[in-house]
Design a protein around this motif. Sequence first.
Motif, PDB file in Angstrom:
ATOM      1  N   SER A   1      -6.054  -6.965 -12.071  1.00 31.89           N
ATOM      2  CA  SER A   1      -4.905  -7.997 -11.797  1.00 31.89           C
ATOM      3  C   SER A   1      -5.115  -9.178 -11.971  1.00 31.89           C
TER       4      SER A   1
ATOM      5  N   ALA B   1      -0.196  -6.376  -6.794  1.00 32.30           N
ATOM      6  CA  ALA B   1      -0.663  -5.277  -5.800  1.00 32.30           C
ATOM      7  C   ALA B   1       0.271  -4.044  -5.671  1.00 32.30           C
ATOM      8  N   ALA B   2       1.474  -4.127  -5.638  1.00 31.57           N
ATOM      9  CA  ALA B   2       2.508  -3.345  -5.661  1.00 31.57           C
ATOM     10  C   ALA B   2       2.253  -2.126  -7.116  1.00 31.57           C
TER      11      ALA B   2
ATOM     12  N   GLY C   1      -2.586   3.615  -8.994  1.00 32.52           N
ATOM     13  CA  GLY C   1      -3.527   4.079  -8.303  1.00 32.52           C
ATOM     14  C   GLY C   1      -3.261   5.431  -7.625  1.00 32.52           C
ATOM     15  N   ARG C   2      -1.846   5.693  -7.358  1.00 36.71           N
ATOM     16  CA  ARG C   2      -1.553   7.205  -7.038  1.00 36.71           C
ATOM     17  C   ARG C   2      -1.567   8.067  -8.082  1.00 36.71           C
TER      18      ARG C   2
ATOM     19  N   ALA D   1      -0.464  -1.973  -8.828  1.00 35.93           N
ATOM     20  CA  ALA D   1      -1.895  -1.352  -8.732  1.00 35.93           C
ATOM     21  C   ALA D   1      -1.633  -0.238  -7.919  1.00 35.93           C
ATOM     22  N   THR D   2      -1.060  -0.171  -6.881  1.00 38.30           N
ATOM     23  CA  THR D   2      -0.847   0.934  -5.700  1.00 38.30           C
ATOM     24  C   THR D   2      -0.124   2.008  -6.334  1.00 38.30           C
ATOM     25  N   GLY D   3       0.688   1.870  -7.331  1.00 45.71           N
ATOM     26  CA  GLY D   3       1.468   2.797  -8.108  1.00 45.71           C
ATOM     27  C   GLY D   3       0.637   3.573  -8.951  1.00 45.71           C
TER      28      GLY D   3
ATOM     29  N   HIS E   1      -7.098   7.461 -11.948  1.00 45.43           N
ATOM     30  CA  HIS E   1      -8.329   6.846 -11.360  1.00 45.43           C
ATOM     31  C   HIS E   1      -8.787   5.503 -12.344  1.00 45.43           C
TER      32      HIS E   1
END
Length: 108
Positions: free
Chosen positions: A39, A23-24, A30-31, A26-28, A34
Amino acid sequence: MTPTVLIAVDKFKGSLSAEGVAAAVATGIGRVSHARIVSVPVADGGDGTVAAALAAGFAPVRVTATGPTGQPVQTVRARRGDTALLEMADVSGLGRQPGGRREPRTAP
């Protein structure tokens, strides 16, 4: 065409589960992108293996097993169809040693 990023990570022992790490990451990603993100939590066969199997669609089954001192311990195995997975790290690993003491030469 949108790129796909596969995140296949193990846990960061003592801080994050494999799902938390994924999740972490993926968040990075995603920033800054696109990209389509997939995962897949993984494990090396030690602690976290059942959690990775459950995240992959296995079902939890509560069981009683024999721990490192010969006493019964409660744990969870993962099951999908005729396949079952039991994590020995949870059944008789270091976390199950009395008082958390690491005494492999004296454990029954």
